[in-house]
Design a protein around this motif. Structure first.
Motif, PDB file in Angstrom:
ATOM      1  N   ASP A 240       0.856  -1.188   0.000  1.00  7.29           N
ATOM      2  CA  ASP A 240       0.000   0.000   0.000  1.00  7.29           C
ATOM      3  C   ASP A 240       0.893   1.240   0.000  1.00  7.29           C
ATOM      4  O   ASP A 240       1.606   1.499   0.974  1.00  7.29           O
ATOM      5  CB  ASP A 240      -0.894  -0.018   1.246  1.00  7.29           C
ATOM      6  CG  ASP A 240      -1.832   1.168   1.329  1.00  7.29           C
ATOM      7  OD1 ASP A 240      -1.558   2.233   0.722  1.00  7.29           O
ATOM      8  OD2 ASP A 240      -2.849   1.049   2.034  1.00  7.29           O
ATOM      9  N   PRO A 241       0.874   2.035  -1.073  1.00  9.42           N
ATOM     10  CA  PRO A 241       1.793   3.175  -1.158  1.00  9.42           C
ATOM     11  C   PRO A 241       1.596   4.205  -0.055  1.00  9.42           C
ATOM     12  O   PRO A 241       2.553   4.880   0.331  1.00  9.42           O
ATOM     13  CB  PRO A 241       1.514   3.767  -2.545  1.00  9.42           C
ATOM     14  CG  PRO A 241       0.167   3.274  -2.919  1.00  9.42           C
ATOM     15  CD  PRO A 241       0.002   1.945  -2.244  1.00  9.42           C
ATOM     16  N   THR A 242       0.384   4.325   0.484  1.00 15.33           N
ATOM     17  CA  THR A 242       0.179   5.291   1.571  1.00 15.33           C
ATOM     18  C   THR A 242       0.889   4.844   2.847  1.00 15.33           C
ATOM     19  O   THR A 242       1.226   5.681   3.694  1.00 15.33           O
ATOM     20  CB  THR A 242      -1.321   5.518   1.858  1.00 15.33           C
ATOM     21  OG1 THR A 242      -1.913   4.288   2.303  1.00 15.33           O
ATOM     22  CG2 THR A 242      -2.041   6.017   0.624  1.00 15.33           C
ATOM     23  N   LEU A 243       1.132   3.545   2.984  1.00 14.88           N
ATOM     24  CA  LEU A 243       1.884   3.035   4.131  1.00 14.88           C
ATOM     25  C   LEU A 243       3.382   2.999   3.836  1.00 14.88           C
ATOM     26  O   LEU A 243       4.206   3.333   4.696  1.00 14.88           O
ATOM     27  CB  LEU A 243       1.382   1.643   4.517  1.00 14.88           C
ATOM     28  CG  LEU A 243      -0.083   1.562   4.966  1.00 14.88           C
ATOM     29  CD1 LEU A 243      -0.482   0.115   5.233  1.00 14.88           C
ATOM     30  CD2 LEU A 243      -0.327   2.438   6.183  1.00 14.88           C
TER      31      LEU A 243
ATOM     32  N   TYR B 163       9.942   5.347  -7.290  1.00  8.67           N
ATOM     33  CA  TYR B 163       9.859   6.310  -6.204  1.00  8.67           C
ATOM     34  C   TYR B 163      11.183   7.056  -6.092  1.00  8.67           C
ATOM     35  O   TYR B 163      12.211   6.610  -6.601  1.00  8.67           O
ATOM     36  CB  TYR B 163       9.486   5.649  -4.875  1.00  8.67           C
ATOM     37  CG  TYR B 163      10.482   4.658  -4.331  1.00  8.67           C
ATOM     38  CD1 TYR B 163      11.489   5.052  -3.452  1.00  8.67           C
ATOM     39  CD2 TYR B 163      10.416   3.312  -4.667  1.00  8.67           C
ATOM     40  CE1 TYR B 163      12.398   4.137  -2.944  1.00  8.67           C
ATOM     41  CE2 TYR B 163      11.318   2.397  -4.157  1.00  8.67           C
ATOM     42  CZ  TYR B 163      12.307   2.817  -3.291  1.00  8.67           C
ATOM     43  OH  TYR B 163      13.203   1.914  -2.792  1.00  8.67           O
TER      44      TYR B 163
ATOM     45  N   VAL C 205       5.311   4.909   2.122  1.00 13.79           N
ATOM     46  CA  VAL C 205       6.005   6.196   2.265  1.00 13.79           C
ATOM     47  C   VAL C 205       6.269   6.542   3.723  1.00 13.79           C
ATOM     48  O   VAL C 205       7.111   7.388   4.020  1.00 13.79           O
ATOM     49  CB  VAL C 205       5.237   7.353   1.585  1.00 13.79           C
ATOM     50  CG1 VAL C 205       5.122   7.119   0.087  1.00 13.79           C
ATOM     51  CG2 VAL C 205       3.878   7.573   2.213  1.00 13.79           C
ATOM     52  N   GLN C 206       5.584   5.871   4.635  1.00  9.41           N
ATOM     53  CA  GLN C 206       5.755   6.164   6.056  1.00  9.41           C
ATOM     54  C   GLN C 206       6.909   5.388   6.693  1.00  9.41           C
ATOM     55  O   GLN C 206       7.296   5.690   7.817  1.00  9.41           O
ATOM     56  CB  GLN C 206       4.463   5.851   6.813  1.00  9.41           C
ATOM     57  CG  GLN C 206       3.293   6.713   6.380  1.00  9.41           C
ATOM     58  CD  GLN C 206       2.031   6.340   7.115  1.00  9.41           C
ATOM     59  OE1 GLN C 206       2.001   6.358   8.344  1.00  9.41           O
ATOM     60  NE2 GLN C 206       0.991   6.000   6.372  1.00  9.41           N
TER      61      GLN C 206
ATOM     62  N   ASP D 249       8.686  10.312  -2.460  1.00 13.40           N
ATOM     63  CA  ASP D 249       7.628  10.596  -3.432  1.00 13.40           C
ATOM     64  C   ASP D 249       7.427   9.354  -4.286  1.00 13.40           C
ATOM     65  O   ASP D 249       8.383   8.853  -4.883  1.00 13.40           O
ATOM     66  CB  ASP D 249       8.016  11.765  -4.343  1.00 13.40           C
ATOM     67  CG  ASP D 249       8.222  13.060  -3.585  1.00 13.40           C
ATOM     68  OD1 ASP D 249       7.419  13.345  -2.671  1.00 13.40           O
ATOM     69  OD2 ASP D 249       9.193  13.772  -3.896  1.00 13.40           O
TER      70      ASP D 249
ATOM     71  N   SER E  56      -2.596   2.126  11.541  1.00 10.00           N
ATOM     72  CA  SER E  56      -2.228   1.185  10.467  1.00 10.00           C
ATOM     73  C   SER E  56      -2.939  -0.150  10.578  1.00 10.00           C
ATOM     74  O   SER E  56      -2.933  -0.925   9.643  1.00 10.00           O
ATOM     75  CB  SER E  56      -0.709   0.960  10.486  1.00 10.00           C
ATOM     76  OG  SER E  56      -0.337   0.200  11.609  1.00 10.00           O
TER      77      SER E  56
END
Length: 160
Positions: free
Chosen positions: A35-38, A65, A40-41, A51, A159
């Protein structure tokens, strides 16, 4: 306290192996990788921004990225050959600063029971020079700090 990460580079072989236990269930750890939203964290060293231009972790998908540290940028890309929670992820990996030094990566998510997961990663490089260059680049810092950040992310109620 986080679990230790083991990084090995067998002598004479263009391979890096990484093993890490995570105190979270397999599904959550797999989701944190896909999951890209996770992603990046947690992916990469502390203090870097990430990015994501593309993050399609499915068979035939791919990713690109850029990690940024102030004015410095580090672009990465790859092609996904297979991805499932049961069999893991097989993908290529290329740091665009060293074009052509593409590695083939395997990540397996082993269920240890009791809500714990063991990550087994293996990167196969085209030659020893490419492998050694990756090791000398400070990859251990990015791997270790990234997994510490993954622990923090998976421990947060957001999460779950």
């Amino acid at each position: 306290m986080t679990n230790p990460t083991t990084i090995t580079a067998p002598e004479g072989l263009p391979i890096v192996e990484i093993t890490r236990d995570v105190d979270a269930p397999v599904d959550a750890v797999y989701r944190a990788h896909t999951d890209p939203t996770l992603v990046v964290q947690w992916l990469g060293p502390r203090g870097y921004e990430m990015d994501v231009e593309r993050w399609d972790i499915v068979k035939g998908g791919g990713y690109r990225y850029i990690q940024r540290d102030g004015d410095n940028s580090y672009p990465f890309n790859g092609v996904v050959h297979s991805a499932s929670v049961e069999t893991g992820i097989v993908q290529t990996f290329e740091y665009e600063g060293f074009p052509g030094a593409v590695s083939l990566e395997f990540m397996v998510f082993e269920d240890l029971g009791n809500g714990r997961t063991r990550l087994h990663g293996r990167s196969v490089f085209p030659n020893l020079e490419s492998r050694d260059g990756m090791i000398e680049s400070g990859m251990d810092v990015g791997v270790n700090e990234g997994y510490e950040r993954l622990d923090e992310l998976l421990a947060s109620p957001v999460s779950a």
